[in-house]
Design a protein around this motif. Structure first.
Motif, PDB file in Angstrom:
ATOM      1  N   LEU A   1       1.181  -1.026   0.062  1.00 24.39           N
ATOM      2  CA  LEU A   1       0.274   0.274  -0.446  1.00 24.39           C
ATOM      3  C   LEU A   1       0.807   1.395  -0.013  1.00 24.39           C
ATOM      4  N   PHE A   2       1.726   1.365   0.801  1.00 21.64           N
ATOM      5  CA  PHE A   2       2.953   2.050   0.505  1.00 21.64           C
ATOM      6  C   PHE A   2       3.283   2.276  -0.363  1.00 21.64           C
ATOM      7  N   ASN A   3       3.926   1.750  -1.215  1.00 20.28           N
ATOM      8  CA  ASN A   3       4.010   2.499  -2.369  1.00 20.28           C
ATOM      9  C   ASN A   3       3.815   2.025  -3.553  1.00 20.28           C
ATOM     10  N   GLU A   4       2.147   1.830  -3.341  1.00 20.30           N
ATOM     11  CA  GLU A   4       1.398   1.762  -4.288  1.00 20.30           C
ATOM     12  C   GLU A   4       0.890   3.610  -4.360  1.00 20.30           C
ATOM     13  N   ILE A   5       0.676   4.526  -3.095  1.00 20.59           N
ATOM     14  CA  ILE A   5       0.787   5.346  -3.322  1.00 20.59           C
ATOM     15  C   ILE A   5       1.793   6.092  -3.293  1.00 20.59           C
ATOM     16  N   PHE A   6       2.957   5.999  -2.868  1.00 22.02           N
ATOM     17  CA  PHE A   6       3.706   7.077  -2.987  1.00 22.02           C
ATOM     18  C   PHE A   6       5.118   6.955  -3.650  1.00 22.02           C
ATOM     19  N   HIS A   7       5.425   5.572  -4.549  1.00 21.19           N
ATOM     20  CA  HIS A   7       6.310   5.139  -5.724  1.00 21.19           C
ATOM     21  C   HIS A   7       4.822   5.720  -7.117  1.00 21.19           C
ATOM     22  N   THR A   8       3.984   6.259  -6.621  1.00 27.24           N
ATOM     23  CA  THR A   8       3.015   5.922  -8.327  1.00 27.24           C
ATOM     24  C   THR A   8       2.740   7.703  -7.707  1.00 27.24           C
ATOM     25  N   PHE A   9       3.123   8.395  -7.148  1.00 29.88           N
ATOM     26  CA  PHE A   9       2.904   9.873  -6.849  1.00 29.88           C
ATOM     27  C   PHE A   9       4.404  10.419  -7.113  1.00 29.88           C
ATOM     28  N   PHE A  10       5.535   9.739  -6.685  1.00 26.81           N
ATOM     29  CA  PHE A  10       6.956   9.717  -7.338  1.00 26.81           C
ATOM     30  C   PHE A  10       7.011   9.515  -8.810  1.00 26.81           C
ATOM     31  N   LYS A  11       6.041   8.666  -9.849  1.00 25.78           N
ATOM     32  CA  LYS A  11       6.399   8.424 -10.892  1.00 25.78           C
ATOM     33  C   LYS A  11       6.016   9.882 -11.006  1.00 25.78           C
ATOM     34  N   ASP A  12       4.461  10.172 -11.008  1.00 28.23           N
ATOM     35  CA  ASP A  12       3.724  11.405 -11.215  1.00 28.23           C
ATOM     36  C   ASP A  12       4.340  12.871 -11.653  1.00 28.23           C
ATOM     37  N   HIS A  13       5.126  13.146 -10.628  1.00 29.64           N
ATOM     38  CA  HIS A  13       5.509  14.107 -10.819  1.00 29.64           C
ATOM     39  C   HIS A  13       7.315  14.502 -10.492  1.00 29.64           C
ATOM     40  N   GLY A  14       7.855  13.247 -11.405  1.00 36.80           N
ATOM     41  CA  GLY A  14       9.040  13.524 -11.658  1.00 36.80           C
ATOM     42  C   GLY A  14      10.306  13.027 -11.117  1.00 36.80           C
ATOM     43  N   VAL A  15       9.519  12.990  -9.694  1.00 37.03           N
ATOM     44  CA  VAL A  15      10.646  11.673  -8.569  1.00 37.03           C
ATOM     45  C   VAL A  15      11.732  10.538  -8.983  1.00 37.03           C
ATOM     46  N   PHE A  16      11.002   9.585  -9.710  1.00 39.04           N
ATOM     47  CA  PHE A  16      11.087   8.464 -10.426  1.00 39.04           C
ATOM     48  C   PHE A  16      10.962   8.637 -11.186  1.00 39.04           C
ATOM     49  N   PRO A  17      11.875   8.631 -12.603  1.00 36.34           N
ATOM     50  CA  PRO A  17      13.089   7.288 -12.009  1.00 36.34           C
ATOM     51  C   PRO A  17      14.745   8.064 -11.728  1.00 36.34           C
TER      52      PRO A  17
END
Length: 830
Positions: free
Chosen positions: A626-642
């Motif tokens: 759940l943590f990854n689903e929320i925050f990693h998706t958020f990071f991808k959407d805002h250019g933090v990832f990759p």
């Protein structure tokens, strides 16, 4: 004779394991005059007399039946010399390794592969500061009694280590690791002791959090204030009070982040990537400790009980060495560090203390952008010369703020680390080792500057207290509100440190009406505190403290056994206690067989992370996905990832997944989102759908790992105890034990690919009704020799949540023979 043969055979087997296939070292190590068979004679348990230079009187050293040393001397010089000697006799390789690590000289022993670490360690300023600190002690000792005591202890301790080096070389007793590495230990100096002090400050108070915060702000803008909130979004227990309306000036400061440009962001990424090449100082430290103290009005005996469990990395040998030190000035028991002649955690006949990390104010590590041109830096409109040093063959450049970490053109990032300011922690501890009451104890700690520590205290006169002494900087600015110090700041003079929080205002509590104090890395003071004290990025999320506070508040007539059970057998995850009921509520009726199976287990769960619980595994992995689903998706959407994934791969429970880091704010955010049934502003999906997806992923993973359905928590949580050389055959574990990141038996990590290798490093319970009825244990053993029966003999006690008695006698003559393993007499050379 039989014991000697067994020990020699055991030692040879160890060496065969280590160097199999390496013929020359093997031949050298098996040499009967200079190799392991000779070295093994150092393992034989029995009384001995050793003549060493430098003693003024004979010293008696009793090793009790559990392996703990009790040193009885007639003056301070002989006491600390004997400590250095006996510690080196058991831990010489560890001492040398600590020294080289602290001084940035590991490549001298381990080869050129450690060049980058040595360069980084030198660049931080630690070796420079160690020399400067010792010079200050020498300069001040004629007018400062604490500095004189420090000088006396450190010089005698150094002599004791060097006496053993000479003794071991003349008797062919050097630890086998030196032969294995074809390396000889160097003599110990007082500067090395202060380097170890620097190293421990780094271990506890050294981080690139501010770098990561600025990079997040650079990518997501003001949303960083929602991600890393200035104050906890859920209620906390603040032992130092101030639980009220947020101080508006502090709140404005916390949300006022200095905007960085692309050049600074690029430098920040470079620094984050080169930070701590050996990962000795975890970025966003995941060490979490526990301490509480209970007053007599809540105990069965009517006297205080003090409980401590500082979390540090595990190793074999352990970082701790357990001793009692007795002379006409001292009678104190506890644990010492490699290279430092002080009882860091322990007690005397009047008082006891333990420590946890404060985890405040950006770990005391601040970063500034400075303009540096042609060997000068800009400050208050004037260019000043950069100071340049050559240390360990590396050039280190300093401005007024600290070392320059990286530079692009005229733009440089400079680190102002509070570990580089003078602090005589050794002197402070030497004083409290002889304190008799709270007034003296708290006064002695006023000189403590770093690392930021919480000192829990109790005494035989029924006082309980906790205090967090340190140099906590006050930031000022030419602007109306300073920029957030937990991010990169301008280094041109517009923002600066104007002083520190007065000692009378540092977090503390004395004899509170509740009758107990808990300080387990949660934030010490609430949002109404009038000084900036960091944000939610650095303190623990507070779930352990909530559990401990809840237990102590609802129980009276507490006993030593109760405290043992709370510290070592209570595996309740308090975040689960808070969050799972809400999760079950909004997931009720969800139509999916896998989700229904997970919910069925969670609905009957008691929230205990017990090794035999399947529900514990379901909770943990549901939470992580759940943590990854929320925050990693958020990071991808805002250019933090990759782009920043390799430096900002944040996962839940303090970074429990492999190759990841933990940021406490995110775990607080998770609890808040689950409780409030909303992932906004990080996701627009419903918590129901997000949780269902996470549950399905969790169950798929668990069932793929254990198709039989036997995915109990013990398959995923336990501890490893690695050897200092990283040799698996000399390591222990993984060994399963209950707990997780949110329990007193806490750690970040999860098997089978990231087993925790740190935890409560010395569990101690002091009974002030009778200090002789006190208990403690650390996971390791007193000897660093893998062939010794005292190499890892404490681990099983620790894993089983058991304790050993702390044997405490004021004189050698009062020590009962049944409690003695052997006696060593250090004799004056006539």
């Amino acid at each position: 004779m039989k014991n000697s043969i067994y020990l020699i055979i055991g030692a040879i087997i160890v060496v065969l394991i280590v160097v199999i296939g390496s013929i020359t070292p093997l031949i050298s190590l098996l040499n009967p005059e200079t190799g392991v068979p000779r070295n093994a004679s150092n393992l034989i348990i029995g009384n001995e007399t050793i003549q060493i230079p430098g003693l003024q009187h004979d010293v008696t050293i009793i090793q009790d039946r559990y392996g703990v040393y009790h040193i009885y001397a007639q003056d301070n010089h002989d006491l600390f010399l004997a400590l250095g000697f006996i510690q080196a006799k058991n831990r010489l390789f560890e001492l040398e390794l600590f020294k080289l690590t602290a001084m940035g000289e590991l490549a001298n022993m381990l080869g050129s592969g450690y060049y980058n670490y040595d360069r980084f360690q030198t660049m931080t300023g630690a070796p420079l500061t160690a020399q400067r600190d010792w010079n200050a002690i020498v300069s001040n000792m004629s007018v400062n009694s604490t500095d004189y005591l420090t000088y006396q202890a450190v010089t005698a301790y150094s002599q004791g280590i060097n006496d053993y080096i000479n003794y071991s070389e003349s008797h062919n007793l050097l630890p086998f690791e030196f032969n294995l590495l074809d390396y000889k230990p160097g003599y110990w100096s007082p500067v090395d002791t202060f380097a170890v002090q620097e190293y421990m400050i780094q271990t506890l108070e050294f981080s690139d959090d501010s770098i990561l915060y600025s990079l997040l702000s650079y990518k997501i803008g003001s949303l960083v204030n929602d991600l890393i909130t200035p104050f906890s979004p859920i209620p906390q227990f603040y032992y130092g009070g101030y639980n009220g309306t947020p101080n508006q000036y502090v709140l404005s400061m916390s949300e006022n982040t200095y905007p960085i440009n692309a050049t600074v962001a690029s430098l920040a990424v470079s620094i984050a990537k080169m930070w701590d090449p050996l990962h000795l100082f975890p970025p966003n430290p995941t060490d979490h400790s526990n301490e509480w103290v209970v007053s007599g009005n809540r105990t069965a005996t009517g006297k205080p009980i003090l409980v401590g469990g500082p979390v540090l990395g595990f190793s074999l040998p352990s970082i701790w060495f357990q001793v009692q030190l007795v002379d006409p000035h001292f009678d104190v028991y506890g644990v010492v560090l490699p290279g430092a002649p002080i009882i860091v955690i322990g007690y005397n006949e009047h008082i006891g203390w333990t420590l946890t990390d404060t985890q405040a104010i950006s770990w005391g590590t601040f970063f500034f952008v400075q303009n540096v041109v042609n060997g000068t830096y800009l400050w208050n409109g004037t260019y000043q010369p950069v100071k340049s040093y050559i240390v360990n063959g590396f050039r280190v450049n300093w401005t007024n703020l600290g070392p320059i970490l990286d530079q692009n053109g005229s733009t440089a990032i400079v680190m102002d680390w509070l570990g580089n300011m003078f602090t005589n922690d050794i002197g402070a501890i030497l004083n409290i080792m002889n304190a008799t009451n709270w007034k003296q104890f708290s006064s002695d700690l006023e000189i403590w500057k770093a690392p930021y520590q919480n000192f829990a205290f109790a005494d035989i006169n029924d006082t309980i207290a906790d205090i967090s002494p340190a140099y906590y900087p006050i930031f000022s600015s030419t602007n109306a509100v300073p920029y957030n110090p937990n991010a990169i700041m301008p280094g041109n003079g517009t923002q600066y440190i104007s002083g520190s929080i007065p000692y009378s205002m540092v977090p503390h509590a004395v004899n509170p009406s509740d009758g107990f104090i808990v300080s387990s890395n949660q934030r010490q003071v609430g949002p109404a505190y009038p000084y900036w004290f960091g944000d939610t990025m650095t303190p623990s999320p507070g779930f352990r403290a909530m559990l401990e506070e809840s237990y102590l508040r609802t129980h009276t007539d507490l006993t030593i056994t109760d405290m043992m059970n709370l510290q070592s057998h209570n595996y309740t995850d308090y975040e689960a206690v808070m969050a799972v009921p809400y999760m079950l509520k909004y997931m009720a009726g969800y139509q999916n067989a896998t989700v229904e199976s997970a919910l069925s287990m969670l609905s009957s769960w008691n929230y205990s992370m017990d090794v035999n619980s399947r529900a514990a595994s379901v909770w943990f992995f549901t939470y992580m996905y759940l943590f990854n689903e929320i925050f990693h998706t958020f990071f991808k959407d805002h250019g933090v990832f990759p782009e920043y994934r390799d430096i900002l791969n944040v996962t839940g429970m303090g970074g429990s997944f492999p190759n990841s880091i933990g940021i406490a704010s995110f775990d607080l955010d998770m609890a808040h989102m689950i409780i409030n049934d909303s992932a906004y502003p990080f996701s627009n999906q419903s918590m129901t759908n997000l949780t269902a997806s996470a549950m399905i992923k969790a169950m798929d993973y668990l069932e793929s790992e254990y198709p039989s359905g036997n995915y109990t928590w013990g398959h995923f949580y336990g501890f490893v105890f690695p050897s200092l050389l990283g040799i698996s055959q000399l390591s222990v574990g993984p060994l399963p034990r209950g707990g997780d990141y949110n329990t007193p038996n806490d750690a970040s990590g999860v098997g089978p690919y990231n087993w925790p290798s740190g935890g409560q490093s010395f569990t101690m319970i002091l009974n002030f009704a009778n200090l002789s009825d006190s208990y403690g244990v650390y996971p390791g053993g007193q000897s660093e020799n893998p062939a010794s029966p005292l190499y890892s003999n404490y681990i099983n006690y620790w894993i089983n949540g058991e304790y050993l008695p702390l044997i405490f006698y004021p004189s050698a003559s009062s020590f009962p023979s049944k409690s003695i393993m052997d006696t060593t007499t250090l004799e004056v050379i006539q």
